[in-house]
Design an enzyme around this catalytic site. Structure first.
Site, short mmCIF file in Angstrom:
data_model
loop_
_atom_site.label_atom_id
_atom_site.label_comp_id
_atom_site.label_asym_id
_atom_site.label_seq_id
_atom_site.Cartn_x
_atom_site.Cartn_y
_atom_site.Cartn_z
N GLU A 142 0.84 -1.20 0.00
CA GLU A 142 0.00 0.00 0.00
C GLU A 142 0.88 1.25 0.00
O GLU A 142 1.78 1.39 0.83
CB GLU A 142 -0.90 0.00 1.23
CG GLU A 142 -1.85 1.19 1.28
CD GLU A 142 -2.72 1.18 2.52
OE1 GLU A 142 -3.84 1.70 2.45
OE2 GLU A 142 -2.27 0.64 3.56
N HIS A 144 0.52 4.81 0.88
CA HIS A 144 -0.42 5.59 1.69
C HIS A 144 0.29 6.85 2.15
O HIS A 144 1.48 6.83 2.46
CB HIS A 144 -0.84 4.73 2.89
CG HIS A 144 -1.91 5.31 3.76
ND1 HIS A 144 -1.70 6.39 4.59
CD2 HIS A 144 -3.20 4.93 3.95
CE1 HIS A 144 -2.81 6.67 5.24
NE2 HIS A 144 -3.74 5.80 4.88
N ASP A 174 -3.26 4.19 -2.68
CA ASP A 174 -4.29 4.74 -1.80
C ASP A 174 -4.48 6.20 -2.20
O ASP A 174 -3.56 7.01 -2.08
CB ASP A 174 -3.86 4.63 -0.33
CG ASP A 174 -4.95 5.11 0.62
OD1 ASP A 174 -5.21 6.34 0.63
OD2 ASP A 174 -5.52 4.29 1.36
N HIS A 272 -7.10 1.34 -3.44
CA HIS A 272 -7.93 1.87 -2.37
C HIS A 272 -8.51 3.20 -2.83
O HIS A 272 -7.81 4.22 -2.91
CB HIS A 272 -7.10 2.06 -1.10
CG HIS A 272 -6.84 0.79 -0.36
ND1 HIS A 272 -5.89 0.67 0.62
CD2 HIS A 272 -7.43 -0.43 -0.46
CE1 HIS A 272 -5.88 -0.57 1.08
NE2 HIS A 272 -6.82 -1.25 0.44
N GLU A 308 -13.12 3.41 0.04
CA GLU A 308 -12.66 3.53 1.43
C GLU A 308 -13.01 4.92 1.95
O GLU A 308 -12.29 5.89 1.72
CB GLU A 308 -11.15 3.29 1.51
CG GLU A 308 -10.62 3.24 2.93
CD GLU A 308 -9.13 2.92 2.99
OE1 GLU A 308 -8.69 2.48 4.06
OE2 GLU A 308 -8.42 3.12 1.98
#
Length: 345
Positions: A142, A144, A174, A272, A308
């Site tokens: 991920e 992020h 993300d 995401h 999300e």
């Protein structure tokens, strides 16, 4: 055109889970009933008691539940917490064992993709690769906020991926790493809670100043930004409530150019679809869905995008199910427009 598929992560419904308004099984059923799938993402430690150890019969019951809800498993959110011990960080061997137990659980449950986190170094990812192959899993790092595709940790992983050349390794973008402004609901919510307007304005000004600076490249730069936000909070007489705005502004709201995701598209294994707000026009005011979805389509990505909603950190008014549905409508509208245009242009 073959377009990305939509789904949701149960993390979007964290307030309901924490308040015990709904249990894990309830949330899965409601996702199916409200058409918020078909993709279903679950965070293992959040949703499954005793994870990564699975209760007897849990996996079979879970798969029946998912099938009955008309859903498909998209991704299991694993955690790579190297700081589990109070006295020291986990060793490399300990972290491999910690991750391997979660991979085994993901395989037993039937997930095809596992989200991993930045504590997993390129060396650790290479050590996990044979296990991913054995368990028929794809591992996605991920990216992020405050990381970005240009962060040295991600560049080192990309270099290792290119060396190994395995389709079992990739990235999970993300979208919270690609904001264009602070979420309007963040500022309006805290204004309604009595946070001084001057403090909110100062946070907003500082976030925009960070937005004009180079992207964070190491922990020292990240720490400096956290300290700067705490200083602003103190200068304007803020408290433990308002300091969360500054913390979120560094930890959740990234400054990466949305177009930068294109540089890792061949390695994207899951997405995401982070969002915070939906405005009166049905758009997300701080995360440019038109750009993000266009680039996924043009890259030929056909995997899942897990909606999300993370506005629940401050927004306790809007219903999480309604928010997810609104983001799906936005995504479907954008994807339909791309499907109708030549080559998704």
């Amino acid at each position: 055109m073959n377009l990305p598929k939509l789904g949701v992560t149960l993390y979007s419904f964290t307030p309901y889970f924490h308040a015990r308004d709904y249990g894990f099984e309830d949330l899965v059923r409601i996702v199916g009933e409200r058409g918020l799938g078909p993709g279903l993402e679950v965070v293992g430690f959040q949703s499954i008691k005793g994870f990564p150890k699975l209760p007897d019969g849990f996996a079979a019951g879970f798969r029946r539940l998912v099938d009955d809800a008309g859903l498909e498993l998209s991704c299991l959110g694993a955690n790579a917490d190297a700081g589990l011990r109070q006295d020291r960080l986990l060793t490399e061997d300990e972290l491999v064992d910690y991750m391997l137990a979660q991979l085994e659980a993901a395989h037993t449950l039937g997930f095809p993709v596992v989200r991993v986190q930045h504590s997993v170094t390129p060396d650790l990812m290479e050590r996990l690769l044979p296990h991913a192959e054995r368990l028929d899993l794809t591992l996605g790092m991920e990216i992020h906020s405050p990381h970005s595709v240009r962060h040295p940790k991600m560049q080192a992983l990309l270099e290792r991926y290119e060396k190994l050349g395995s389709p079992r390794l990739g990235f999970i973008p993300d979208w919270g790493a690609s904001l264009t402004r602070l979420p309007p609901s963040l500022l309006s919510t805290y204004r309604a809670k009595g946070v001084p307007a001057g403090l909110l304005d100062a946070f907003d000004v500082q976030w925009n100043a960070f937005h004009r600076e180079p992207l964070i490249r190491d922990d020292a730069e990240q720490g400096a930004r956290f300290r700067r936000m705490r200083e602003i909070n103190q200068t304007y007489g803020g408290d433990d409530v308002s300091v969360r705005i500054g913390t979120n502004s560094v930890g959740l709201f990234g400054h990466m150019d949305p177009a930068d995701w294109k540089t890792i598209m061949p390695w994207v294994v899951h997405v995401h679809g982070k969002f915070y707000d939906i405005d009166a026009n049905g758009d997300e005011p701080s995360i440019p869905h038109d750009i993000l979805l266009r680039d996924l389509v043009q890259a030929g990505y056909q995997g899942y995008i897990s909606t999300e909603w993370e506005g629940w950190h401050w927004n306790d008014t809007d219903d999480p199910f309604d928010m997810v549905a609104a983001q799906h409508r936005l995504s479907e509208r954008v994807l339909a427009s791309l499907d109708a245009s030549p080559a998704g242009s």
